[in-house]
Structure formats: C-alpha cells, structure tokens
Design a protein around this motif. Structure first.
Motif, PDB file in Angstrom:
ATOM      1  N   SER A   1      -1.323   2.675  -2.119  1.00 14.45           N
ATOM      2  CA  SER A   1      -1.490   3.691  -1.143  1.00 14.45           C
ATOM      3  C   SER A   1      -0.196   4.622  -1.176  1.00 14.45           C
ATOM      4  O   SER A   1      -0.428   5.841  -0.984  1.00 14.45           O
ATOM      5  CB  SER A   1      -1.705   3.404   0.262  1.00 14.45           C
TER       6      SER A   1
ATOM      7  N   GLU B   1      -7.430   5.828   2.528  1.00 11.73           N
ATOM      8  CA  GLU B   1      -7.487   4.617   3.295  1.00 11.73           C
ATOM      9  C   GLU B   1      -7.687   4.709   4.675  1.00 11.73           C
ATOM     10  O   GLU B   1      -7.098   5.414   5.601  1.00 11.73           O
ATOM     11  CB  GLU B   1      -6.147   3.718   2.919  1.00 11.73           C
TER      12      GLU B   1
ATOM     13  N   ASP C   1      -8.732   6.147  -2.010  1.00 13.81           N
ATOM     14  CA  ASP C   1      -8.169   4.959  -1.659  1.00 13.81           C
ATOM     15  C   ASP C   1      -9.083   4.209  -0.944  1.00 13.81           C
ATOM     16  O   ASP C   1      -9.081   4.448   0.018  1.00 13.81           O
ATOM     17  CB  ASP C   1      -6.607   5.574  -0.841  1.00 13.81           C
ATOM     18  N   GLU C   2      -9.022   2.914  -1.593  1.00 13.01           N
ATOM     19  CA  GLU C   2     -10.120   1.944  -1.099  1.00 13.01           C
ATOM     20  C   GLU C   2     -11.522   2.662  -0.787  1.00 13.01           C
ATOM     21  O   GLU C   2     -12.315   2.880   0.227  1.00 13.01           O
ATOM     22  CB  GLU C   2      -9.849   1.445   0.366  1.00 13.01           C
TER      23      GLU C   2
HETATM   24 MG   LIG Z   1      -3.555   0.686   0.281  1.00  6.85          MG
END
Ligand SMILES: [Mg+2]
Ligand SMILES: Nc1ncnc2c1ncn2[C@@H]1O[C@H](COP(=O)(O)OP(=O)(O)OP(=O)(O)O)[C@@H](O)[C@H]1O
Lengths: 331, 290, 236
Positions: free
Chosen positions: C41, C83, C161-162
C-alpha cells in the motif's frame, strides 16, 4: 544501602529544578524590599497563581495530550466560591442552610469540591469526544460558565464581586503582600512536587501512553476514559486552587477571570514555558506576566505585539522556554 | 406567553439562527476539509461590520458598501489563509489554536488602531429603518426582516451549490476524505482556497448584518465565534446540512431560553443542549466523516 | 507506460520502501504480491503522491509524477481503488461516481469513454442503488462503487489495492470477471490481492515485495513453476 542512597539521590535530583525554581521565587520579596519596588511582589503573585493554573492545565495538555479551553472557568469557579462564601458571611445570610464563611481553610475545600464536581460533569461529556471536538466543547463550557457568572445578579453580575469581609486562616490573618506571596509559592511548590510524583507514577505513565497511542493502551486492556477523567479532574482542581487563592489575594472576582481569552492565555503560558516539563508553565507565566506589564506600559495596543509573539512562538519555538534553559528534551 | 410574543421570538430566533449559519458555513467546511481550527473566523465577522460601516460612510451608497465590504472580507480571509494559516494545515490542533488566537489579538488591535476604541456608527438607509406589522399587534423592524430574508436566501443558495453542483460534490468529498478526493483528481488546495474565501465573505456578511443591530466594536466577533463553534460541533464537523439545522436549533433555543427561563439558566440553555446532543452523538448530528 | 525507479518512501518516523522499482507496459496486467505490512500500500501511496518520497523517480508516459500533488497525478490518468474502499459517506452513490468524472486526455469521443451510464451497465447492482448513501451499501457493492468511481476518471492505468479483500466469494467472482473484461478492453492494471489463483488467471506479470524491497519479478508461468517461492514470500 549504597543503592538505596543512590536512588534516593537520583530521586532528589529529579526534583532539583523544582526546588531551585521555588527557592528563586521565594527570594523575590527580599529583592523587592532591596529595590524598594513592592509592585514586583504583586506582579509575581499574579505570575505564581496564573502559573499554578497553567501547571494544572498542562497536566492534561502536556502529559495527556488534551487541549482544554475551559480552565479559566474552573479557575473562576474556585475564585467565585471563596468570594461568595465571604459575601454570605459578611451579609450574614445563609447559603443552602449553611452560614457563609471568611475562613479560607473552610472555603478552600468547598471551592475545590465545587470545581471537582464541575470538572467531573463537563469532563464526562467532553472526554467522550476526541481531538477538535474536545477543544471546542471545552471552549463552549467555558463560555457557558462565563455567562453563568454574569447572570449571578446577587453576586454583582457582570461587575464582579468585592470581598468585603476580612479573610482569615482559622485565627491567623495575612497582613502583608509578602506573606500572601510566600503562601502562594509554598502551595505552588507542593503542587509541583505532587504533579511530578503523579507523572512518574503508574497512573502518569498510562496517561502519557494514552496521549501517544490510545489504541495501544486499549489493546493492553486499559480503558482510557477513567484515567483521562481523573486526570482532567486533578488538572481542574489545581486551576481551581489557583483561582481560590486568586480571590483571596485580589479580594475581588469578576466574570473577566472566566473569559475564554483567559483560557487561551493559560494555553499560551503553558506552551511558552514548555509543555514537556511539570514546572514549564511557571516559567511561562513569569515571562507572560512581565511581558504583559512591560508591553501595556509602553502602548495601549499591547495585544498586537503579544499576538505577534504568540504567532512567533508557534512558528519558531517548539519546546517552549524550558528548551532555552535546559536544552531540548529527547523523548 | 402570548401568540404575539411567540411569533416575535420565533422570528428573532430564526434570525439569530440564520446569522449563525452564515458564520458556521465557512468554518465547518474549512474544518472538515483541512482539519483546521480557525478561531480567527470571528475576526472576519468583525471586519465585515467595520468595512461596511466605513464604506457606507465613504460611498454614501449602502448597497455598494455592502458589496465592497463582502469583497474586502473575502480578501482579508485570503490574505490570512495565504500568509499564515496555510502553514498550519498539517500541524497539531494546539498549534492551530495558538496561532489563530495570536491572529485574533493582532486583528483586534489593528482594528483599534484604525477605527479607535469607541463603537463605529453604522447607519442603515431610511427604507430599511422603521417597522412593519407582521401580524396585528406585532410591529417588527424592517431591517431585521431584511436580515432574515437575506440570510435565508444565501443559505438556500449555498445549500443548492453544495448539494447540487459538481463543485459542491468536490467540497463535500474533500470535507469527508481530503486525501481520497485528491487521489481522484480533485484539486483540493484550490477548492479549499475558494471555500476559505467564500467562508470569509459569509462571516463578513453575518457581521455587517449584525452591525446595525448590535454595535460595531472590537471584540464583537468572539461571542459569535463560540456560538458558531457550538453550531458546527452539534451539526457535525464538515456538514453544511448539519450546520444549517444546528444553527436554527441553537438560534431558536437561545432566544426562547432567554425569554422563558430565569437568566442564570437561559444563558446556559444552548450549552446544555449541546452537551445533551453530544452525549447522545459524540460526533454531532450529521458528521461528514461517517 | 509506468516506470517506478528505485524509490525510497515512508512515513514520519519510518522509511518503508528501500529502493523499489516496478514497470508496467501499455495494456499489461501486473500484480504486486507480498505478505501483510511489506509495503504494498505504501508503494501505491507513493505512486499516487499520497505517501512522501525521499528518493527515486516515477515516470508515467514520459511525465514525471514524483513531487506532483496527487490530484495532478490522478489527472495524468491513474485511477485508484484504495485499500478499504474509502467511499465518501456523505455523498450518494451517484455523486460518488460523478465527483470523479473526467474526460480522457486523448481526444474526447475517439474511443468509448466511461460515463455514469456505462459504469451502471458495467455494475448493474449500482444502478439499483444510485440514490443510496455511500455507506448504505454492502461491502461488495462498495467495492464495485470504488472501481466504478476510479473508472469515471477514465484512467489509463487502474490501480487496485486489495481488489477483493473481505468480500463474499460470489462477489469476488463478479469482480474478477469484470477485471478480465477491462483487461480485454486494453486497460493497464496494477492489482494487489491475496487470491493467488485468481491473480495468476488474470495477470501477465508479478512482483513480490518483501520488507520494502522487490525480491522477485517474473511472468505467471515462472511464478507457478516454483511453489517454494510462493510459500516463502507469500505464505501460501
Ligand atoms: Mg495494504
Ligand atoms: N500511516 C502510517 N504511518 C506509519 N507507518 C505506517 C503507516 N501505514 C503503514 N505503515 C507501516 O508501513 C509498513 C508497510 O505498510 P503497508 O500498508 O504498505 O503494507 P501492505 O503491504 O499494504 O500490507 P497489507 O497487506 O496489510 O495491506 C508497515 O510496517 C506499516 O506498519
């Protein structure tokens, strides 16, 4: 045995700065006498009491990370209770069934009780919120108590309340400014030592941990709120104590003592002196009071340079004056 | 309480509420977007009143003076933001409180230097002075009605902009998550400068409308600032809608509190109300931060 | 198209990335793998101008990104799905999408660009909830909204992100198939996710990050040929 002595010495050393400060302050009346300048005692009495209030404020600001803008009102409650009890004594009217009193030794505990209750109730509400909300709620509570003091018509309303009876300490009556000053210095010294002890205690450690990382404190199984509340009440009590002495010293209280600007002054004093040390605010108060008196002697527009100085401090001096004297503290 | 008194106090309360909304609108957005506590917002309110009084004197034209005063307040806000506050976005709240407190001291004394210590006279044009009967038995000052109308109109306009335009979406997005709004291409610093200037102009507007009712004097801004802070805390930081509802609530509660309750309690009513609301919802009624 | 060269980045106290490089070519789908807390991240944040960089260089289509404010970076054509999704709670679903809308840099209208209607076609679930508040959505819907919102910026590189963290398997399938559609349309994508099977089905190349340093890069076949590596660096 040797170990014991050494740890005792180390303990003593950690108080050295406090002892030194109190010793220097205690010499002021003598210096004033030599210089034939009684005004100095009045100035320093003001500094000691504002400093004491700021020490109280700094207990939660510097060590608890909580910026309160209501300490002037707690200071004011302490002052008003002393003055109101004296008023009832003078006019021989009972308050809530009790007679008033001009005995400071009785008035003081009553004042502290009132301050404690006020700090407790406002604290419970304010501490449930965080960060900016806390600042603004305490500011609002300060304003609330300020308006409340104005609305006390019996006790002078907006004009304030003069103490007409002679205040006593049981049978002892304070006769000179120097005596009263020494009393204030002694109380300040006691407050500083107690504060120092609390901050070094387990309670103080947890409080400081809350300020740095509340989530971690929670993860360790402590509920931060009770700690913060107790700290808030202690901090308020010290401000209230200073306020009560203020009323004794001035013989007069007024809503101006509760104004939110005064609360902000206390924050300025704490930051000026350095929030990282227990005694920092006392240094700040001395500088603040001297600055105030010098500037207001020079020009009626003395708030202008004061404001610029405040802005300058925020921009340049991060650790307060204590840094200049003792060197930067490493966390 | 008679119906006449009832109506009169309601009008007074809503008028105070509208005024508080003008003060809080800029403050709550500035707070929401940049997380900046600006105690000097009250100085802009005061400046608005002083500017308007002086420009009226200079130009002799009330409306021209109003426009100039608004522009001057906005300009003062921009200068404040650009020269000092801009450096304090990332700093602690303690630093922000101190620096804006310092600004209050400076602005107050500069005002004293320029305008002196006695309240500045601020006349209103003849067609706005006098009263009309809003109902039988209730004469009400025209100027106060005008203030009410202007306040409501501005509030409505502001609400439309914030709720229904693209810029409004950016402002609200920025107020709730500045970093994310930036990462989606919103020029947050620019939006913020605009909001700050507009907020300054609105504070100036509130001040210049209050001027003829109260008095144009140094220190007039701070009590209103604290009420505005109560409003934004109750409404939820960063929320325009919250600020509007809370402003009306506080305005009406304050007015009726003073009329109906004994003075000691009446002056405390709004703070007790605030405490009650926060005990129930610690982040205010409509926090922008979810 | 994206060229991350030897960057160092981190937060106030701690440096997190120590000389990380990464390249993405036009139309490529690239993954960033690594265990929790390894700096994935942070790398995304550094690319987007959210996390401060100490050294190194980031170039996107010949433009230096490092040092630019994040809105300028986004406007170069990077669309972020962060995220935790970070839906604006005080905006409706429609507004969450519209606030991000931007015409593509290339001549507008030349290729079909993303609009509210197209995003709703792409994620029909969102169409039913346009007037809801962002926070009233389920986790899966929020993720669709976050992706839709990033698409509304008409990005040339989509960064997730994710992508499917914490979502129900059914929803994950929807998201993976939508991402595959985007890939077929030629969009470049950088994905972070824990689902190695889905990732290897979609992506062309992979990077593995370990304690702030790139420890491996290669294509899908090579990654799959060495289960030990997956075990060691990814814990799968
Ligand atoms: Mg992360
Ligand atoms: N805001 C922050 N401030 C300070 N340190 C941070 C911050 N965010 C992350 N870190 C630290 O940086 C390191 C890398 O974090 P990062 O979020 O980049 O990891 P990640 O690979 O994305 O992990 P995950 O799989 O859990 O999302 C971690 O050690 C983390 O503790």
């Amino acid at each position: 045995m040797d170990k014991f002595v050494r740890s005792w010495l180390a303990e003593l050393k950690s108080y050295a700065a406090i002892f030194a400060l109190v010793a220097v302050l205690a010499c002021v009346p003598i210096v004033a006498q030599l210089l034939d300048n009684p005004f100095l005692i009045r100035l320093l009495t003001r500094a000691v009491l504002l400093g004491m209030a700021a020490v109280g404020l700094n207990f939660i600001l510097g060590f608890g990370g909580l910026l309160s803008l209501m300490h002037a009102s707690l200071f004011g409650i302490g002052a008003y209770v002393v003055a109101i009890l004296a008023w009832h004594d003078f006019n021989m009217e009972p308050v809530l069934g009790f007679s008033g009193t001009s005995n400071v030794l009785i008035a003081l505990p009553v004042a502290l009780l009132c301050v404690g209750l006020a700090a407790m109730t406002t604290g419970v509400i304010a501490l449930r919120t965080m960060g900016a909300y806390f600042i603004m709620i305490t500011l609002a509570f300060n304003q609330m108590l300020y308006y409340f003091s104005i609305s006390l018509q019996t006790y002078g309303g907006g004009d304030g309340l003069q103490i007409l009876s002679t205040l006593t300490f049981n049978h002892f009556v304070i006769t000179s400014r120097a005596q009263f000053y020494w009393l204030c210095v002694a109380v300040l010294g006691t407050v500083l030592i107690v504060m120092h002890k609390i901050i070094k205690s387990r309670f103080g450690m947890i409080l400081q941990a809350c300020a740095q990382n509340e989530r971690r404190v929670k993860a360790l199984g402590f509920a931060p709120l009770p700690y913060k509340l107790v700290a808030f009440v202690i901090s308020g009590l010290i401000a209230g104590l200073a306020g009560a002495l203020w009323a004794v010293g001035q013989g007069f209280v007024s809503p101006a003592d509760l104004s939110w600007m005064r609360s902000a002054d206390l924050v300025v004093i704490a930051v000026l002196g350095g929030t990282g040390r227990v005694y920092g605010p006392v240094l700040g108060a001395i500088v603040f009071v001297v600055l105030e008196s010098v500037l207001s002697g020079l020009t009626p527009y003395w708030q202008l340079p004061l404001g610029l100085i405040v802005i300058g401090i925020v921009v340049f001096l991060k650790g307060g004056l204590a840094d200049l004297f003792v060197g930067r503290r490493h966390a | 309480m008679t119906p006449v008194l009832w109506v009169e106090q309601t009008l007074n309360g809503v008028q105070l509420g509208v005024m508080l909304f003008l003060m809080s609108a800029g403050l709550t957005l500035v707070f929401g977007i940049m997380n900046l506590i600006n105690l000097a917002h009250g100085s802009l309110y005061m400046a608005g009143a002083f500017f308007a009084a002086t420009f009226t004197l200079w130009t002799g034209n009330f409306f021209l003076a109003l426009l100039l005063a608004l522009a001057a307040s906005a300009l003062l806000g921009v200068v404040m933001e650009y020269s000092v506050l801009r450096r304090f976005y990332g700093r602690s709240h303690l630093d922000q409180v101190l620096v804006t407190f310092g600004l209050i001291l400076v602005v107050n004394d500069v005002t004293r230097l320029i305008w002196g210590v006695v309240p500045v006279p601020f006349g209103i044009p003849t067609f706005l002075s006098g009263s009309v009967f809003v109902m039988p038995g209730l004469p009400y000052p025209i100027f106060r009605l005008a203030v009410l109308a202007v306040g409501l109109l501005v509030a409505l306009g502001l609400f439309l902009i914030v709720a229904h335009t693209r810029v409004g979406m950016w402002i609200r997005a920025g107020a709730s998550d500045r970093v994310m709004a930036g990462a989606l291409g919103v020029d947050v610093p620019l939006i913020f400068s605009i909001v700050f200037a507009a907020g300054a102009a609105l504070a100036g507007l509130a001040g210049l409308m209050a001027g003829p009712i109260t008095a144009v004097q140094v220190g007039m801004g701070e009590p209103v600032l604290i009420l505005a802070l109560v409003v934004i805390v109750v409404g939820g930081i960063g929320s325009i809608r919250g600020a509007f509802i809370a402003a009306l609530l506080i305005g009406v509660a304050d007015t009726f509190g003073r009329v109906l309750l004994p003075p000691a309690l009446g002056s405390m009513v709004i703070f007790i109300l605030m405490a009650a609301i926060l005990a129930w919802r610690p982040r205010g009624l409509f926090s922008a931060h979810g | 198209m994206l060229d991350v060269k030897n960057i160092h980045a981190g937060y106030d106290q701690a440096e997190v990335l120590f000389g990380v490089s990464l390249h993405i070519h036009e139309g490529e789908v690239v993954t960033l793998l690594g265990r929790n807390g390894m700096g994935k991240s942070t790398l995304v944040g550094a690319i987007m101008g959210i996390v401060p960089m100490r050294a190194g260089e980031i170039v996107f289509d010949g433009t230096r990104l490092d040092g630019q404010p994040s809105h300028a970076i986004a406007r170069c054509g990077l669309g972020l799905v962060p995220e935790g999704r970070r839906i604006f709670p005080n905006l409706s679903v429609r507004e969450n999408l519209l606030m991000a809308e931007r015409l593509p840099r290339a001549v507008a209208g030349q290729c079909e660009h993303w609009t509210l209607e197209r995003v709703v076609d792409f994620f029909p679930r969102l169409g039913e909830r346009l007037n809801n508040n962002g926070t009233q959505l389920s986790g899966g819907e929020q993720q669709m909204l976050a992706i839709g919102r990033a698409l509304m910026t008409n990005p040339r590189l989509l960064i997730l992100d994710e992508a499917t963290e914490g979502l129900a398997p059914v929803i994950c399938d929807v998201i993976w198939s939508r991402l595959a559609t985007l890939k077929r349309a030629g969009l470049s994508i950088l994905i972070i996710d824990k689902d190695l099977d889905a990732l290897t089905g979609l992506a062309d190349r992979h990077y593995i990050i370990e304690k702030g340093e790139m420890v491996w890069e290669g294509d899908t076949a090579t990654l799959l040929s060495d289960p030990d590596r997956c075990e060691r660096f990814l814990g799968v």
